[in-house]
Design a protein around this motif. Sequence first.
Motif, PDB file in Angstrom:
ATOM      1  N   VAL A 234       0.823  -1.198   0.000  1.00  0.00           N
ATOM      2  CA  VAL A 234       0.000   0.000   0.000  1.00  0.00           C
ATOM      3  C   VAL A 234       0.862   1.256   0.000  1.00  0.00           C
ATOM      4  O   VAL A 234       0.494   2.278  -0.591  1.00  0.00           O
ATOM      5  CB  VAL A 234      -0.969  -0.016   1.200  1.00  0.00           C
ATOM      6  N   ILE A 237       1.910   1.979  -3.554  1.00  0.00           N
ATOM      7  CA  ILE A 237       0.771   2.499  -4.305  1.00  0.00           C
ATOM      8  C   ILE A 237       0.534   3.962  -3.961  1.00  0.00           C
ATOM      9  O   ILE A 237       0.264   4.791  -4.831  1.00  0.00           O
ATOM     10  CB  ILE A 237      -0.483   1.658  -4.025  1.00  0.00           C
ATOM     11  N   ILE A 333      -6.982   5.255  -1.233  1.00  0.00           N
ATOM     12  CA  ILE A 333      -6.095   4.142  -1.579  1.00  0.00           C
ATOM     13  C   ILE A 333      -6.090   3.099  -0.471  1.00  0.00           C
ATOM     14  O   ILE A 333      -6.142   1.885  -0.737  1.00  0.00           O
ATOM     15  CB  ILE A 333      -4.670   4.669  -1.858  1.00  0.00           C
ATOM     16  N   ASN A 334      -6.010   3.547   0.775  1.00  0.00           N
ATOM     17  CA  ASN A 334      -6.019   2.602   1.896  1.00  0.00           C
ATOM     18  C   ASN A 334      -7.268   1.731   1.873  1.00  0.00           C
ATOM     19  O   ASN A 334      -7.197   0.508   2.033  1.00  0.00           O
ATOM     20  CB  ASN A 334      -5.934   3.358   3.223  1.00  0.00           C
ATOM     21  N   TYR A 337      -7.317  -0.535  -1.280  1.00  0.00           N
ATOM     22  CA  TYR A 337      -6.338  -1.621  -1.162  1.00  0.00           C
ATOM     23  C   TYR A 337      -6.857  -2.705  -0.215  1.00  0.00           C
ATOM     24  O   TYR A 337      -6.698  -3.907  -0.490  1.00  0.00           O
ATOM     25  CB  TYR A 337      -5.009  -1.075  -0.661  1.00  0.00           C
ATOM     26  N   TYR A 340      -9.315  -4.614  -2.106  1.00  0.00           N
ATOM     27  CA  TYR A 340      -8.636  -5.454  -3.098  1.00  0.00           C
ATOM     28  C   TYR A 340      -8.051  -6.706  -2.449  1.00  0.00           C
ATOM     29  O   TYR A 340      -8.196  -7.820  -2.976  1.00  0.00           O
ATOM     30  CB  TYR A 340      -7.544  -4.647  -3.785  1.00  0.00           C
ATOM     31  N   ILE A 407      -7.676   0.567  -8.210  1.00  0.00           N
ATOM     32  CA  ILE A 407      -6.351   0.984  -7.739  1.00  0.00           C
ATOM     33  C   ILE A 407      -5.562   1.604  -8.888  1.00  0.00           C
ATOM     34  O   ILE A 407      -4.863   2.616  -8.701  1.00  0.00           O
ATOM     35  CB  ILE A 407      -5.599  -0.215  -7.130  1.00  0.00           C
TER      36      ILE A 407
END
Length: 416
Positions: A234, A237, A333-334, A337, A340, A407
Amino acid sequence: MKQLAASLFLILLGSLKLFAQDTIHLSIRKADSLFQSKNYYLLAASMNIEAQRAQIIQAKVYPNPIFTADINAYDPENNKAFHVGRTGQKLFQLEQLILLGGKRKSEIEIAKTNAGIAELEFQQLVRELKFRLHSDLYTIGQQDFLLKKYNKQLNFLDTLLKSYETQAQKGNIPLKEVVRLRGAYIQLNNDRAELYQQYIQTQTDLQILLQSNSIILPDTAESNLNQYLIPSSVSDIQSTALENLPELLVIKQNKVLAEQYLKYQKRMAIPDINVFAAYDQRSGAFNNQVNAGISIPLPVWNRNRGNIKTSQFQLKEAEYTLLAKENEIISRINNSYAYYVQTVSEYQKSTELYNDDFEKTVDGINLNFQKRNVSIIEFIDFFESYNDVLSELVRIKTQLVISAEQINLLTGKDIY
């Protein structure tokens, strides 16, 4: 039963109309290429880039000179109209504005920044539409797979139901078994109708994205999901997003633009000068007089303080907006992710559990039910459970692709 047959006929008729169109199978790469060359939204956005680049050309242009002509309209002493000859009067003046303090340089810098922002906005639009394209392309493939499974099962149930109805009329089997089969058929047909509606909507979205009237399906050679299982952290990313995400880069350029605009307003406080040269035939101190001079506004009352102050606040606004956007991106994003990782876990577990045994068991159950070795309750129970498994597998696979593509969208770079 007649209503059921009519319902099935209408659905099949819709399917025939749909599949009467040409069908094209596209790989992700081919779809991207077709999309970027034909999508009108992208073509329209590219025009904005060219428009902003044209503003750079305009910013480099110097102000036009001003030519003034003053001629006699009527001479009362000599009773002449337009007395402009050797004994008459005429005046010609040429004036040029000279920009001082680097204003023209600031205008060029601002125009270049605006052009850069237009390009970044175009990149962001491309990524958003590609996310929709990739997600829809895989979704339509899974929907098509499940529709084919449902069609096969409906055909089997239809044949089985006709046989059971005949046997029930002869009194060989109880009517309740026919009713249970009808219920299973209706339920599966309803599930198929709902899925078919989703399929049509996804197909419409794809056709709009690719500006095509053909039925669009993914290339089966690219159905492998391993490309979405690449290990990544992460933190990597997040770093990639802060460096590459066009949406964030636009905010950064807006901050640069605010800085440039503040500098421009400070330069606007510096007065410009006008230089001029003039020819005066008779109205000056001398005949055929040639004059030259300058004019400059005195910054006594207006020193552009209001605009400078406004620009300072706009710069602060841009700085706060940038900080807010960075925090927003990291948070998104956190969460994306984490989602995901969960979908990867679900997918890996499902691939362990689902194998060829399922299909073999289905064939065996169908055969044994026809031979009366399996009860109607066992058959219906397994039939419904099998369809639930198929739907869940489609959901997991589609969810994996969409979460990975999300993502990619959030980072501004194709990680998966």
